[in-house]
Design a protein around this motif. Structure first.
Motif, PDB file in Angstrom:
ATOM      1  N   SER A 100       0.737  -1.160  -0.149  1.00  0.00           N
ATOM      2  CA  SER A 100      -0.084  -0.082   0.062  1.00  0.00           C
ATOM      3  C   SER A 100       0.833   1.341  -0.103  1.00  0.00           C
ATOM      4  CB  SER A 100      -0.913   0.025   1.242  1.00  0.00           C
ATOM      5  OG  SER A 100      -1.636  -1.152   1.319  1.00  0.00           O
ATOM      6  N   ILE A 101       1.932   1.153   0.403  1.00  0.00           N
ATOM      7  CA  ILE A 101       2.951   2.270   0.445  1.00  0.00           C
ATOM      8  C   ILE A 101       2.833   2.827  -0.983  1.00  0.00           C
ATOM      9  CG2 ILE A 101       5.406   2.927   0.562  1.00  0.00           C
ATOM     10  CD1 ILE A 101       5.657   1.050   3.089  1.00  0.00           C
ATOM     11  N   SER A 102       3.244   2.029  -2.011  1.00  0.00           N
ATOM     12  CA  SER A 102       3.115   2.573  -3.338  1.00  0.00           C
ATOM     13  C   SER A 102       1.809   2.622  -3.930  1.00  0.00           C
ATOM     14  CB  SER A 102       4.064   1.542  -4.001  1.00  0.00           C
ATOM     15  OG  SER A 102       4.047   1.745  -5.532  1.00  0.00           O
ATOM     16  N   TYR A 103       1.005   1.681  -3.723  1.00  0.00           N
ATOM     17  CA  TYR A 103      -0.349   1.571  -4.304  1.00  0.00           C
ATOM     18  C   TYR A 103      -0.980   3.141  -3.867  1.00  0.00           C
ATOM     19  CZ  TYR A 103      -4.782  -0.205  -6.404  1.00  0.00           C
ATOM     20  OH  TYR A 103      -5.992  -0.240  -6.956  1.00  0.00           O
ATOM     21  N   MET A 104      -0.879   3.372  -2.871  1.00  0.00           N
ATOM     22  CA  MET A 104      -1.912   4.356  -2.038  1.00  0.00           C
ATOM     23  C   MET A 104      -1.058   5.722  -2.034  1.00  0.00           C
ATOM     24  SD  MET A 104      -5.006   3.017  -1.688  1.00  0.00           S
ATOM     25  CE  MET A 104      -5.806   4.330  -0.734  1.00  0.00           C
ATOM     26  N   ASN A 105       0.328   5.730  -2.850  1.00  0.00           N
ATOM     27  CA  ASN A 105       1.029   7.020  -2.299  1.00  0.00           C
ATOM     28  C   ASN A 105       0.346   8.337  -2.948  1.00  0.00           C
ATOM     29  OD1 ASN A 105       3.545   7.901  -1.708  1.00  0.00           O
ATOM     30  ND2 ASN A 105       4.224   8.225  -3.964  1.00  0.00           N
ATOM     31  N   THR A 106      -0.403   8.388  -4.025  1.00  0.00           N
ATOM     32  CA  THR A 106      -0.916   9.475  -4.256  1.00  0.00           C
ATOM     33  C   THR A 106      -2.301   9.875  -3.662  1.00  0.00           C
ATOM     34  OG1 THR A 106      -2.124   8.348  -5.975  1.00  0.00           O
ATOM     35  CG2 THR A 106       0.013   9.269  -6.556  1.00  0.00           C
ATOM     36  N   ASP A 107      -2.749   9.228  -2.687  1.00  0.00           N
ATOM     37  CA  ASP A 107      -3.943   9.416  -1.942  1.00  0.00           C
ATOM     38  C   ASP A 107      -3.645  10.485  -0.773  1.00  0.00           C
ATOM     39  OD1 ASP A 107      -6.080   8.849   0.451  1.00  0.00           O
ATOM     40  OD2 ASP A 107      -6.857   8.069  -1.681  1.00  0.00           O
ATOM     41  N   PRO A 240     -10.361   0.080  -2.210  1.00  0.00           N
ATOM     42  CA  PRO A 240      -8.817  -0.002  -2.548  1.00  0.00           C
ATOM     43  C   PRO A 240      -8.460  -1.527  -2.727  1.00  0.00           C
ATOM     44  CG  PRO A 240      -9.115   1.598  -1.166  1.00  0.00           C
ATOM     45  CD  PRO A 240     -10.275   1.087  -0.922  1.00  0.00           C
ATOM     46  N   THR A 241      -7.790  -2.087  -3.812  1.00  0.00           N
ATOM     47  CA  THR A 241      -7.356  -3.318  -3.887  1.00  0.00           C
ATOM     48  C   THR A 241      -6.626  -3.877  -2.762  1.00  0.00           C
ATOM     49  OG1 THR A 241      -7.475  -2.928  -6.404  1.00  0.00           O
ATOM     50  CG2 THR A 241      -6.192  -4.890  -5.523  1.00  0.00           C
ATOM     51  N   SER A 345      -2.000  -4.483  -9.280  1.00  0.00           N
ATOM     52  CA  SER A 345      -1.083  -3.865 -10.123  1.00  0.00           C
ATOM     53  C   SER A 345      -1.423  -3.806 -11.526  1.00  0.00           C
ATOM     54  CB  SER A 345       0.206  -4.932  -9.923  1.00  0.00           C
ATOM     55  OG  SER A 345       0.786  -5.203  -8.526  1.00  0.00           O
ATOM     56  N   ILE A 346      -2.450  -4.651 -12.013  1.00  0.00           N
ATOM     57  CA  ILE A 346      -2.882  -4.475 -13.475  1.00  0.00           C
ATOM     58  C   ILE A 346      -3.623  -3.429 -13.293  1.00  0.00           C
ATOM     59  CG2 ILE A 346      -4.221  -5.565 -15.198  1.00  0.00           C
ATOM     60  CD1 ILE A 346      -3.033  -8.379 -14.053  1.00  0.00           C
ATOM     61  N   ILE A 347      -4.706  -3.183 -12.589  1.00  0.00           N
ATOM     62  CA  ILE A 347      -5.521  -2.078 -12.273  1.00  0.00           C
ATOM     63  C   ILE A 347      -4.782  -0.712 -12.486  1.00  0.00           C
ATOM     64  CG2 ILE A 347      -7.034  -1.030 -11.044  1.00  0.00           C
ATOM     65  CD1 ILE A 347      -7.979  -3.897 -10.317  1.00  0.00           C
ATOM     66  N   HIS A 348      -3.779  -0.781 -11.545  1.00  0.00           N
ATOM     67  CA  HIS A 348      -2.753   0.420 -11.311  1.00  0.00           C
ATOM     68  C   HIS A 348      -2.059   0.689 -12.606  1.00  0.00           C
ATOM     69  CE1 HIS A 348      -0.811   3.200  -8.648  1.00  0.00           C
ATOM     70  NE2 HIS A 348       0.393   3.077  -9.290  1.00  0.00           N
ATOM     71  N   ALA A 349      -1.708  -0.291 -13.428  1.00  0.00           N
ATOM     72  CA  ALA A 349      -0.970  -0.053 -14.601  1.00  0.00           C
ATOM     73  C   ALA A 349      -1.869   0.320 -15.666  1.00  0.00           C
ATOM     74  CB  ALA A 349      -0.124  -1.356 -15.020  1.00  0.00           C
ATOM     75  N   MET A 350      -3.107  -0.106 -15.639  1.00  0.00           N
ATOM     76  CA  MET A 350      -4.153   0.189 -16.775  1.00  0.00           C
ATOM     77  C   MET A 350      -5.082   1.515 -16.345  1.00  0.00           C
ATOM     78  SD  MET A 350      -3.356  -1.837 -19.226  1.00  0.00           S
ATOM     79  CE  MET A 350      -4.881  -1.625 -20.350  1.00  0.00           C
ATOM     80  N   LYS A 446       0.893   4.199 -20.979  1.00  0.00           N
ATOM     81  CA  LYS A 446       1.254   4.475 -19.398  1.00  0.00           C
ATOM     82  C   LYS A 446       1.488   3.157 -18.904  1.00  0.00           C
ATOM     83  CE  LYS A 446      -1.781   8.492 -19.670  1.00  0.00           C
ATOM     84  NZ  LYS A 446      -3.237   8.905 -18.843  1.00  0.00           N
ATOM     85  N   VAL A 447       1.586   2.033 -19.336  1.00  0.00           N
ATOM     86  CA  VAL A 447       1.657   0.655 -18.793  1.00  0.00           C
ATOM     87  C   VAL A 447       2.957   0.567 -18.158  1.00  0.00           C
ATOM     88  CG1 VAL A 447       1.749  -1.992 -18.749  1.00  0.00           C
ATOM     89  CG2 VAL A 447      -0.405  -0.368 -19.931  1.00  0.00           C
ATOM     90  N   HIS A 448       3.176   0.122 -17.035  1.00  0.00           N
ATOM     91  CA  HIS A 448       4.563   0.115 -16.389  1.00  0.00           C
ATOM     92  C   HIS A 448       4.471  -0.902 -15.264  1.00  0.00           C
ATOM     93  CE1 HIS A 448       2.573   3.067 -14.071  1.00  0.00           C
ATOM     94  NE2 HIS A 448       3.661   2.527 -13.111  1.00  0.00           N
ATOM     95  N   GLU A 449       5.471  -1.591 -14.999  1.00  0.00           N
ATOM     96  CA  GLU A 449       5.628  -2.521 -13.647  1.00  0.00           C
ATOM     97  C   GLU A 449       5.825  -1.527 -12.474  1.00  0.00           C
ATOM     98  OE1 GLU A 449       5.667  -5.452 -13.220  1.00  0.00           O
ATOM     99  OE2 GLU A 449       6.265  -6.564 -15.226  1.00  0.00           O
TER     100      GLU A 449
END
Length: 688
Positions: A100-107, A240-241, A345-350, A446-449
């Motif tokens: 979540s540190i990375s996934y929710m970073n912009t929240d 959130p995922t 991760s897929i949802i975040h990338a897409m 915009k797709v990225h790992e």
């Protein structure tokens, strides 16, 4: 050490919740993640100690309720069942915190999010470490509240509001019946402590045990999303995922299975409950698999997959293989958490797109995510030598070894569910990674790992999904295993079926010389003969794997080379209606909303008019007010200002007082005379 495991997540939650503005986003990330990781390390160390010594630890803090014969303590116990549950809870929770540190970073509300995550972890620890039903219920309700807060984290979205309310209210139904079950236990035994309740279980009336078990089962139905009370689980995907991975894959949804396993000493003494639980798990497994295959949202497909695997755990409980249900719970937690985090991760990338039909060709863009989702999917469909294979296939084999109508019926249902599991797992992999790109061009630009915070938890969970089942198989499965020698899980000797599972199936033996084919004269079994005729392996052990492999190959082949056939099928009206039935989830929500909820609302409206605003208010405050107003009005009308009238009132009151007092004295004297006469008669009749 044991109290430290409990208290660390609570400290992180309090600090992030009340002082989030002081410590900031980075502070909440570091504090909560480090505390939960340290708690997970202590849990692993405690688990090793528990396996080594099998000596349960019980910690008493203080009295909670002390009323005459009822004495409920704030106690925690750390037996092997509790320590086994802490492993997936804390490992996955710590990995979700890091993810979540990375996934929710912009929240902008990171401290609040991490506070909720840590509070949920604390409540889940309370649930599994409690030593009595009431303290367990504190954790049970706590995870329900945290689920509401986390699903509704983005509270400005109407869909999130509706989903969180649905989850909260659906779980209230199960909580109501669980409370009734605790009341019955308290009324029957006078205590809610596990040790007291389970020690008295063999001496309780079977009907009472059945009533308690049904209440516990309905509570588990709501929390573990069994069919009938499952509607909240797919709706909860609005959160959130990381929330989906933590709550709806590995931890909260397994609370219902945990309470049934914990209550195994009660369930084992009822002949009715195992059959009900067995059918409940079988129906859940097939219904959820059918619905999941026809969904298009990647998170909802995985959610129905979770529901299907929970059905398999409930089947194991119905077979009295409680240790097998726990083993599958632990295996499932890792690869299902991996699936959800990979989907995140897929949802975040897409660019937050969740529709499978708008993916495709991502294998070139996301090779790491493809690898981990492939591992998780193969473990889910029980490919040999992955974690899911060791528990899931053993449950299916145990069903057939019963050689009963119920066992064989649920066996067929489970095999069909395994085939459907393969199909929707293949659907996710094919539509996401292998098929041609179907999404928006800008999304692919915009797709990225993910970064290290997102990829490291995926890799760790992938390792667990591969090796955990193999490493722990001999610990949890087998008559020689002593992991539950502390009686934390109880199986009645008459209900032990592991020997039947291993030795009562039809033989199927592989030979190095495949030209020699033999069979018995009745044609009931077919097998290959080896040189000495030993090492027979049942053909039924391979049926789920063979059907899984065939359905996997068929789906990929049809999707790749014969997909025009699907277009032809869509024109057919019968296929259209069948597809609509499954895609609309058997219309469970439609039936509930139109026939159950509306009926209750209409009934509630009538009762408000007739009872609440009618008879209850008439007998209550409104009626009392009218009577007092009428009486006071009549009394005030007596005031005429004439002295002779007042004198008459005083004389009448004095006469009434004398009459009432005389009558009361007369009846008291009469009562004592009658009592004296009865006493004299009794003494005369008393033998010498």
């Amino acid at each position: 050490m044991y109290l430290t495991i409990i208290i660390l997540p609570l400290i992180g939650s309090i600090v992030s919740g009340f002082f989030g503005r002081k410590i900031g986003t980075l502070g909440s990330h570091v504090l909560n993640s480090s505390l939960v990781i340290f708690s997970a390390i202590l849990a692993i160390f405690s688990f090793v100690l528990g396996l080594t010594y099998s000596n349960p630890v019980k910690i008493s803090l203080f009295n909670w309720l002390n009323c005459e014969s009822v004495n409920i303590m704030w106690n925690f116990q750390f037996d092997n069942l509790t320590l086994s549950m802490l492993i997936p809870i804390l490992i996955i929770s710590s990995l979700v915190h890091v993810y979540s540190i990375s996934y929710m970073n912009t929240d902008p509300h990171n401290p609040r999010f991490f506070s909720y995550l840590s509070l949920f972890t604390f409540m889940m620890i309370i649930l599994v470490t409690a030593s009595n039903y009431l303290l367990m219920f504190v954790g049970w309700e706590g995870v329900g509240v945290c689920s509401y807060l986390l699903v509704n984290f983005w509270y400005t979205r109407i869909a999130a509001n509706l989903s969180s309310i649905s989850a909260f209210l659906t779980n209230r139904v199960g909580d109501c019946f669980l409370t009734i079950g605790m009341f019955i236990i308290l009324l029957t035994l006078g205590d809610l402590d596990y040790a007291i309740v389970f020690s008295l279980a063999p001496y309780i009336n079977t009907n009472i045990i059945t009533m308690i078990g049904i209440c516990l089962m309905i509570g588990a139905m709501a929390k573990s999303a069994q069919v009938g009370l499952h509607v909240w689980l797919p709706m909860a995907m609005e959160g959130p995922t990381p929330v989906s991975a933590l709550i709806h894959a590995a931890t909260m949804v397994t609370a219902g299975v945990y309470i049934l396993v914990r209550s195994s000493p009660l369930l084992e003494f009822s002949s009715t409950l195992p059959v009900l639980i067995l059918w409940l798990g079988g129906i859940t497994a097939i219904v959820s698999s059918l619905i999941g295959f026809f969904q298009q949202d990647i998170k909802k497909v995985i959610a129905y997959s979770t529901m299907s695997q929970l059905g398999m755990m409930v089947i194991a409980i119905g077979l009295s293989c409680h240790y097998l249900a726990l083993y599958h719970l632990m295996n499932h937690a890792f690869y299902k958490g991996l699936l959800f985090l990979g989907a995140g991760s897929i949802i975040h990338a897409m660019s937050d797109n969740q529709d499978l039909r708008k993916y495709g060709g991502l294998i070139l863009f996301l090779p790491v995510i493809y690898s981990v989702i492939l591992i998780a999917s193969f473990s889910l469909i029980a490919i040999p030598f992955l974690s899911g294979y060791y528990s899931k296939d053993l449950i299916i084999e145990s069903l057939y070894s019963q050689h009963t109508f119920v066992g064989t019926s649920v066996y067929i249902i489970s095999v069909l569910g395994a085939i459907l599991t393969t199909l929707y797992s293949a659907k996710i992999i094919y539509l996401t990674f292998i098929s041609r790109p179907n999404g928006v061009y800008n999304n692919y630009n915009k797709v990225h790992e993910g970064n290290v915070f997102m990829n490291v938890p995926l890799i760790i969970l992938a390792i667990f999904s591969i090796f955990f089942g193999y490493i722990t198989k001999d610990i949890y499965v087998g008559l020689g295993s002593g992991v539950f020698s502390d009686n934390s899980v109880f199986v009645h000797p008459l209900h032990e079926i592991l020997i039947d599972t291993e030795f009562s199936l039809l033989p199927f033996t592989f030979s190095s010389d495949l030209n020699i084919l033999g069979g018995d004269t009745s044609g009931a079994s077919y097998f290959f003969l080896t040189g000495d005729g030993k090492d027979k392996v049942s053909i039924l052990k391979f049926i789920p794997f063979i059907l899984t492999l065939v359905s996997l190959i068929l789906y990929v082949t049809i999707s790749e080379y014969f997909n025009h056939g699907f277009i032809i099928l869509k024109i057919n009206k019968l296929v259209y209606y069948i597809y609509g039935l499954f895609n609309q989830r058997f219309f469970f929500e439609f039936i509930y909303n139109n026939y159950l909820v509306n009926t209750i609302l209409n009934l509630g409206g009538h009762t408000i008019k007739i009872l609440d605003k009618g008879s209850i208010e008439l007998l209550g405050p409104v009626g009392v007010e009218k009577i007092l107003f009428s009486v006071s009005k009549r009394i005030t009308s007596l005031s005429k200002g004439i002295v002779t009238n007042y004198a008459l009132y005083l004389i009448i009151c004095a006469i009434l007082y004398i009459l009432i007092h005389s009558i009361f004295i007369y009846f008291v004297q009469l009562f004592f005379v009658i009592m004296y006469i009865c006493l004299m008669i009794f003494q005369q009749k008393k033998p010498e």
